[in-house]
Write an enzyme that holds these catalytic residues in place. Structure first.
Site, PDB file in Angstrom:
ATOM      1  N   ARG A 131      13.671  12.468  -0.350  1.00 26.68           N
ATOM      2  CA  ARG A 131      13.924  11.417   0.659  1.00 26.68           C
ATOM      3  C   ARG A 131      14.465  12.110   1.897  1.00 26.68           C
ATOM      4  O   ARG A 131      15.389  12.926   1.801  1.00 26.68           O
ATOM      5  CB  ARG A 131      14.931  10.395   0.145  1.00 26.68           C
ATOM      6  CG  ARG A 131      15.419   9.490   1.276  1.00 26.68           C
ATOM      7  CD  ARG A 131      16.156   8.296   0.809  1.00 26.68           C
ATOM      8  NE  ARG A 131      15.269   7.328   0.188  1.00 26.68           N
ATOM      9  CZ  ARG A 131      15.596   6.054  -0.029  1.00 26.68           C
ATOM     10  NH1 ARG A 131      16.787   5.611   0.327  1.00 26.68           N
ATOM     11  NH2 ARG A 131      14.755   5.229  -0.592  1.00 26.68           N
ATOM     12  N   ARG A 186      19.863   2.994  -5.183  1.00 25.41           N
ATOM     13  CA  ARG A 186      18.881   2.588  -6.178  1.00 25.41           C
ATOM     14  C   ARG A 186      17.824   3.648  -6.475  1.00 25.41           C
ATOM     15  O   ARG A 186      17.563   4.000  -7.624  1.00 25.41           O
ATOM     16  CB  ARG A 186      18.097   1.379  -5.675  1.00 25.41           C
ATOM     17  CG  ARG A 186      18.672   0.071  -5.999  1.00 25.41           C
ATOM     18  CD  ARG A 186      18.242  -0.924  -4.934  1.00 25.41           C
ATOM     19  NE  ARG A 186      19.205  -0.828  -3.871  1.00 25.41           N
ATOM     20  CZ  ARG A 186      20.212  -1.644  -3.750  1.00 25.41           C
ATOM     21  NH1 ARG A 186      20.325  -2.649  -4.543  1.00 25.41           N
ATOM     22  NH2 ARG A 186      21.110  -1.475  -2.820  1.00 25.41           N
ATOM     23  N   THR A 187      17.176   4.133  -5.418  1.00 24.12           N
ATOM     24  CA  THR A 187      16.018   5.007  -5.611  1.00 24.12           C
ATOM     25  C   THR A 187      16.439   6.307  -6.301  1.00 24.12           C
ATOM     26  O   THR A 187      15.786   6.783  -7.225  1.00 24.12           O
ATOM     27  CB  THR A 187      15.328   5.289  -4.261  1.00 24.12           C
ATOM     28  OG1 THR A 187      15.055   4.032  -3.640  1.00 24.12           O
ATOM     29  CG2 THR A 187      14.029   6.030  -4.438  1.00 24.12           C
ATOM     30  N   LYS A 233      25.227  22.433   6.602  1.00 19.94           N
ATOM     31  CA  LYS A 233      25.558  23.604   7.437  1.00 19.94           C
ATOM     32  C   LYS A 233      24.371  23.964   8.332  1.00 19.94           C
ATOM     33  O   LYS A 233      24.338  25.015   8.947  1.00 19.94           O
ATOM     34  CB  LYS A 233      25.884  24.806   6.554  1.00 19.94           C
ATOM     35  CG  LYS A 233      27.105  24.636   5.674  1.00 19.94           C
ATOM     36  CD  LYS A 233      27.332  25.902   4.855  1.00 19.94           C
ATOM     37  CE  LYS A 233      28.426  25.708   3.837  1.00 19.94           C
ATOM     38  NZ  LYS A 233      28.417  26.787   2.842  1.00 19.94           N
TER      39      LYS A 233
HETATM   40  C1  NCD Z   1      14.559   0.822   1.061  1.00 21.53           C
HETATM   41  C2  NCD Z   1      14.448   2.170   1.744  1.00 21.53           C
HETATM   42  O1  NCD Z   1      15.324   3.019   1.606  1.00 21.53           O
HETATM   43  O2  NCD Z   1      13.446   2.348   2.408  1.00 21.53           O
HETATM   44  N1  NCD Z   1      15.468   0.762   0.009  1.00 21.53           N
HETATM   45  C3  NCD Z   1      15.142   1.237  -1.221  1.00 21.53           C
HETATM   46  O3  NCD Z   1      14.539   2.268  -1.374  1.00 21.53           O
HETATM   47  N2  NCD Z   1      15.485   0.473  -2.272  1.00 21.53           N
HETATM   48  C4  NCD Z   1      14.704  -0.276   2.017  1.00 21.53           C
HETATM   49  C5  NCD Z   1      15.892  -0.282   2.911  1.00 21.53           C
HETATM   50  O4  NCD Z   1      16.663   0.662   3.019  1.00 21.53           O
HETATM   51  O5  NCD Z   1      16.050  -1.311   3.573  1.00 21.53           O
END
Ligand code: NCD
Length: 321
Positions: free
Chosen positions: A104, A54-55, A82
């Protein structure tokens, strides 16, 4: 504002201005041509070194709707697998003339490190750092609550929000507690003691172990995913027992006030923290959260990269063109 690293850094006014800008952005997404020319010629890198559906897609859609060029970078298939360090990756991105990096990473503090490293001049947006924060998720959750329960404007004064489940491993819970309380909501964390972090007493939220007692008071009920990939120990006896005490099911659905909404950041463990029936019920706004996420991320990119001026007239020009 140059970076968005944590909700802690946002003032009340800045948080509201992101929600108001997202409101304008939603008009673009709902229009016939889902695009603004605002970030034409800008390069945004999606640096996702931990799994995401999603993100990542949401940020990509948001950047594209603002006409930016998007480069997707994942750990698998890149030199990170690597063993390349974040420093070398940052230097590479910088050399390519990146205007913003959306990161992320499994390490708490990684977004902060990148933003303050000498190898990065552009904006940094935290898309989830370990168990620390996930600010755009909290912003889209606040946007969704405001839209459903507060007439789509102002703050969340007086709203009662319950956040249920694996608070310990959840960056979503931490960012939400900070943002919802900043915007005037009352937050209750509902979880077994083993899934609450040390020091939770100092969070701007109350704690309860009794899900059934809390449900009738809530305007919004936010279920959290049980994050098994971060668990290296037993935090509850069995899945069945967890679902019995802290899962959302048909019986608990009947305890909810009329008009209350059910939320989940996704991905869901259907049958563990939430039954399929509840996830798909008329009370659930889970799919809408995903939609709102794009508008909120457009707002964040816009405010960081284009400045705050004149969004309403820019949107009017496009929507009425
Ligand atoms: C969340 C995350 O990655 O922190 N999901 C997201 O970003 N939609 C929550 C999760 O992984 O449970």
């Amino acid at each position: 504002m140059k970076h968005l690293l944590s909700i802690e850094d946002l003032s009340y006014e800045e948080a509201l201005s992101i929600l108001d800008t997202a409101h304008e952005m939603a008009r673009v997404s709902d229009g016939p041509v889902k695009k603004l020319p605002t970030l034409r010629g800008r390069t945004i890198v999606n640096l996702f070194l931990e799994d995401s559906t999603r993100t990542r897609i949401s940020f990509e859609a948001a950047a594209k709707r603002l006409s930016a060029d998007v480069i997707n970078f994942a750990a698998k298939g890149s030199s990170v697998s690597k063993g390349e360090s974040l420093k070398d990756t940052a230097q590479t991105l910088q050399a390519m003339g990146t205007d913003a990096v959306i990161i992320r990473h499994s390490a708490s503090g990684s977004a902060h490190w990148l933003a303050h490293s000498p190898w990065m001049n552009g904006s940094v947006i935290n898309a989830g750092d370990g168990t620390h924060e996930h600010p755009t998720q909290a912003l889209l959750d606040a946007f969704t609550i405001r839209k459903h329960l507060c007439g789509g404007a102002g703050d969340l004064g007086g709203m009662n929000v319950g956040i249920v489940g694996d608070v310990l491993h959840s960056r979503v819970a931490r960012s939400n507690v900070l943002l919802l309380s900043k915007l005037g909501a009352n937050v209750v964390l509902i979880a077994p003691p083993t899934l609450l972090p040390v020091g939770v007493e100092s969070w701007p939220a109350t704690v309860s172990y009794d899900f059934n007692r809390e449900i009738p008071k809530l305007d919004a009920l936010m279920m959290l995913r049980v994050q098994q990939e971060r668990m290296n120990d037993y935090f509850f006896p069995t899945s069945r027992e967890y679902a019995q005490y802290f899962g959302l099911n048909r019986d608990r659905l009947t305890l909810l006030k009329q008009n209350s909404i059910i939320m989940h950041p996704g991905p869901m463990n259907r049958g563990l923290e939430i039954t399929a029936e509840c996830a798909d019920s008329a009370r659930s706004v889970i799919v809408e959260q995903v939609k709102n996420g794009v508008s909120v991320r457009m707002a964040v990119l816009y405010l960081l990269l284009a400045g705050s001026s004149e969004i309403a007239s820019a949107v009017n020009a496009e929507v009425n063109a």
